[in-house]
Design an enzyme around this catalytic site. Sequence first.
Site, short mmCIF file in Angstrom:
data_model
loop_
_atom_site.label_atom_id
_atom_site.label_comp_id
_atom_site.label_asym_id
_atom_site.label_seq_id
_atom_site.Cartn_x
_atom_site.Cartn_y
_atom_site.Cartn_z
N CYS A 150 0.82 -1.20 0.00
CA CYS A 150 0.00 0.00 0.00
C CYS A 150 0.86 1.26 0.00
CB CYS A 150 -0.91 -0.02 1.23
SG CYS A 150 -1.82 1.52 1.52
N TRP B 24 -7.50 -6.64 5.87
CA TRP B 24 -6.14 -7.11 5.67
C TRP B 24 -5.88 -8.28 6.61
CZ3 TRP B 24 -2.82 -4.98 2.05
CH2 TRP B 24 -3.20 -3.76 1.50
N THR C 221 -8.34 0.07 7.25
CA THR C 221 -7.26 0.54 6.40
C THR C 221 -5.88 0.40 7.04
OG1 THR C 221 -7.31 2.83 7.21
CG2 THR C 221 -8.85 2.26 5.45
N VAL C 222 -4.89 0.37 6.16
CA VAL C 222 -3.50 0.53 6.57
C VAL C 222 -2.99 1.83 5.96
CG1 VAL C 222 -2.97 -1.91 6.87
CG2 VAL C 222 -2.74 -0.91 4.60
N TYR D 47 -5.65 7.00 -8.73
CA TYR D 47 -6.85 6.25 -8.37
C TYR D 47 -8.08 6.83 -9.07
CZ TYR D 47 -4.46 3.66 -4.68
OH TYR D 47 -3.62 2.82 -3.98
#
Length: 356
Positions: A66, A99, A133-134, A197
């Site tokens: 990521c 994740w 999220t990370v 993105y």
Amino acid sequence: MKKDGAVMANTTDKSASDYSTKGSYVSGGQEYTRDTNYIETRITRDGRDGYPVEAGRYRLIAARACPWANRTIIVRRLLGLEDAISLGTPGPTHDSRSWTFDLDPDGKDPVLGIERLQEAFFRRTPGYARGITVPAVVDIPTGAVVTNNFPQITEDFSSEWVDFHRDGAPDLWPAEHLEEMRQVNKRVFTEVNNGVYRCGFAGSQEAYDAAYDRLWTAMDWLEDRLSKQRYLIGDTITEADVRLFTTLVRFDAVYHGHFKCNRNKLSEMPNLWGYARDLFQTPGFGDTVDFVQIKQHYYIVHEDINPTGIVPKGPDNSVWLTEHGREALGGRPFGNGTAPGPVRSGEEVTPGHGAE
């Protein structure tokens, strides 16, 4: 449908999951807009949010795949915070829930003892319905996430964790350049970091065309800016360089083809390409990059863009080690500081996954 690496959700609520697939959408679902509603709790020296700076108390969870998480790994290494903040690295792929720690023995994070990052979010807020999220920073004693606010995490590494910086740590937020940094960071985030993105997840030709034009306007601006100076701000590496680097290092391998950002390759822009290689070859940058995990994440997780799940073999990563010539522009990479030492044992990029 599998989810975007930077914005994830659990599947307890379908609408929440759909909302967080790749961010929120406007214009009837055609234009991509990232969901930036993160947990804003901060870890500070005065502990005003209930989480004081304390060596050994927190664990940074950051997938190498990521770009937003890669930032935190770089800054942690540049500042020498390895002894103060431990690092957990989920695997490059995930499902709609979370994740997972499939790279670790028994599929569990060795410190937190969890299989899914989702568990740490649920310990903070049961049934947490936004993105899993990370990067995320987890309070080890409680096992609960403290924050996943990625831009604030790295800024706080510089400003709040100063007592644990290594000798010779660089100043990534020089006071004399703060106003300029804020402006540059904002443009880089909206037009480049998030711009790729916006191209990749556009829901219509019109939205894609507009996103494409915005991205390349910014890339041309950067190409011109970096023709005259070695780094983005001043004559030393700052966090502005970290934030741009993690997009550039993924550009030819992923964004050019997978996200249709294909006016040209990064390697066809002399100044940006030289700049990116200069940073890659600087300790703390390239030694955090895992090209195999990067490609596995985007090409396998994004089933809507790449339904076959085939991961491309190229490009040749050894080109990242070729001569860049940026020293001719002067500059002092670490200012009055020094380069970080070797990568901590156990945190090395898997052999064959870098630019060997």
